[in-house]
Design a protein around this motif. Structure first.
Motif, short mmCIF file in Angstrom:
data_model
loop_
_atom_site.label_atom_id
_atom_site.label_comp_id
_atom_site.label_asym_id
_atom_site.label_seq_id
_atom_site.Cartn_x
_atom_site.Cartn_y
_atom_site.Cartn_z
N HIS A 83 38.75 43.68 37.36
CA HIS A 83 39.27 42.35 37.08
C HIS A 83 40.67 42.20 37.66
CE1 HIS A 83 39.65 38.84 33.96
NE2 HIS A 83 40.19 38.53 35.11
N HIS A 85 43.11 39.39 40.52
CA HIS A 85 43.21 38.11 41.23
C HIS A 85 44.16 38.33 42.39
CE1 HIS A 85 41.28 35.71 38.01
NE2 HIS A 85 41.85 36.61 37.20
N LYS A 196 31.98 34.27 38.46
CA LYS A 196 32.88 34.38 37.32
C LYS A 196 32.74 33.14 36.46
CE LYS A 196 36.75 35.03 34.85
NZ LYS A 196 38.06 35.31 35.42
N HIS A 251 36.77 40.91 29.88
CA HIS A 251 37.86 41.02 28.90
C HIS A 251 37.29 41.64 27.63
CE1 HIS A 251 41.01 38.76 30.89
NE2 HIS A 251 40.26 37.69 31.01
N ASP A 353 43.08 42.42 34.97
CA ASP A 353 43.46 41.01 35.16
C ASP A 353 44.84 40.92 35.81
OD1 ASP A 353 43.17 38.27 35.16
OD2 ASP A 353 43.18 38.04 32.99
ZN LIG Z 1 41.38 36.86 35.20
#
Ligand SMILES: [Zn+2]
Length: 440
Positions: A83, A85, A196, A251, A353
């Motif tokens: 995870h 970005h 996603k 998550h 994340d």
């Molecule tokens: Zn994310």
């Protein structure tokens, strides 16, 4: 095909064939399967892949090549982040105008220096990431972290996180099954690896993607060979997603303690759980002026101006945040739920994340590993989570994940053994991606 691509395609095999063998000897090998470490191991890498690996006396070494005497050192698989970005954030600003080839390459370079050899980018990408992914895969951008993309993620109309900076207009807002299926097809045609979905009411502030729509997305993704991933918060949603055949929970469940019902659903369908504990940490930790802001291992990946903004602007914003206590509780709940699901035999993956403001590529993967150990996992469980389990979650385990003959040589050479202390993952001597040594 343009003349330029013809030329590259012809040139590549010759270039790859010319690569000298890399030979690592006398190393302690932790291969990512969870098996006992092998002392005095040898590894031979040719053309980016592991040609031979095992106890020193079992591996025939070729003449010549680039030899590393790794006595006292430990070799582990590169970190696969389930995870992340890329591209959207510069400093503390997340905005679509930041999303350029240069920003994406810069992010991937940073990940690489910390030993993250594959990352994912979950739902906030522009399509220019696709040729970058393909160039790395083809060996044309050596030393950069590999990336898999979900391109644009799904939420409902005006759903979470469309109010986050830079997300409106990038996330796909759907309310019908027909539209959702058409978008999955479009993403697959555009070269997405994953899909996603965001399924989060954020404490009642947003509508959620309805179950009939996310079921259609998961089904359509599966039929096109795409891995389905979801941002979630509630236990009930986790169960609905598990029933729908989701591949990866991106998550932690944070509203309440997980139960045996969820664990058995996840085990039955081999669903992977990526806890992203550092995501929770990032929502309040700057209020506490953490010591690691002084850490060289942190500051090597960020600018001095940015560190100064973290010490002031973000600290003050987090101290004033009315959700600060909820955010602290989210990390406690997520840590407990990680341990519960691991003990219940659920497949634990690894994700952070990283990418958005305050969540730093590379450094946060190391903090994630440390928080997973604090939550009660062993260092070996964490290593398996970021190598074998993460590669299986992405369906790339044939060529990535564990260190084995035939797989790409994506690996980290460490000065100390992380089984003794997970913080030894920071003792990076060298990072290899496809056998290419990353410049630090
Ligand atoms: Zn994310």
């Amino acid at each position: 095909m343009t003349p330029r691509t013809v030329c590259l395609a012809l040139a590549l095999p010759a270039l790859a064939g010319a690569q000298d063998a890399l030979i690592i000897q006398h190393v302690t090998l932790i291969d990512g399967t969870g098996g006992a470490p092998v002392h005095g191991a040898s590894v031979v890498v040719k053309d980016g892949r592991i040609a031979a690996i095992g106890p020193g006396d079992s591996v025939a070494l070729p003449d010549g090549g680039d030899r590393i005497d790794a006595r006292g050192k430990t070799l582990v698989p590169g970190i696969i982040n389930l995870h992340g970005h890329v591209g959207l954030t510069k400093g503390l600003v997340q905005a679509q105008e930041n999303y350029t080839r240069e920003t994406v390459l810069d992010n991937l370079r940073t990940y690489a220096t910390y030993g993250v050899t594959t990352t994912t980018s979950l739902g906030t990408d522009m399509n220019l990431v696709v040729p970058i992914r393909d160039a790395i895969r083809a060996g044309r951008l050596p030393g950069l972290t590999r990336v898999l993309t979900a391109l644009q993620g799904f939420t409902t109309r005006d759903g979470y996180p469309t109010t986050a900076p830079g997300v409106k207009g990038l996330a796909i807002e759907v309310s019908s099954v027909v539209a959702a299926r058409a978008h999955v097809k479009r993403l697959a045609d555009a070269g997405a690896d994953l899909v996603k979905m965001w399924i989060d009411a954020h404490h009642g502030a947003f509508e959620k993607l309805p179950p009939n729509v996310f079921r259609a997305i998961i089904e359509e993704a599966a039929s096109r060979g795409l891995v389905s991933t979801a941002h979630l918060y509630d236990l009930q949603d986790a169960k609905l997603l598990a029933d729908a055949g989701l591949n990866l929970m991106a998550h932690s469940v944070r509203d309440t303690e997980v139960d045996d019902d969820l664990a058995s659903k996840m085990r039955a369908k081999e669903i992977t759980y990526a806890p992203t504990l550092t995501r929770e940490l990032s929502t309040f930790v700057y209020a506490d002026s953490p010591k690691w802001l002084n850490d060289r291992f942190f500051s090597k990946g960020v600018s001095a101006n940015l560190v100064s903004d973290l010490r002031t602007t973000l600290r003050d914003a987090q101290r004033a945040d009315p959700e600060q206590q909820i955010n602290r509780q989210n990390l406690r709940m997520a840590s407990g739920n990680l341990k519960r699901l691991a003990d219940a035999g659920v497949k634990i993956g690894f994700g952070t994340d990283t990418g958005p403001p305050g969540r730093f590529a590379g450094y946060f993967e190391h903090m994630e590993a440390e928080l997973m150990v604090e939550a009660g996992l062993t260092p070996m469980q964490v290593i398996v989570a970021f190598s074998r389990n993460a590669s299986e979650a992405l369906g790339i385990d044939e060529s990535f994940g564990t260190l084995a003959e035939g797989k790409y040589a994506d690996m980290i050479l460490l000065g100390d053994n992380p089984l003794d202390d997970i913080r030894n993952l920071r003792q990076i001597d060298a990072v290899f991606i496809g056998g290419h040594r990353v410049s630090m």
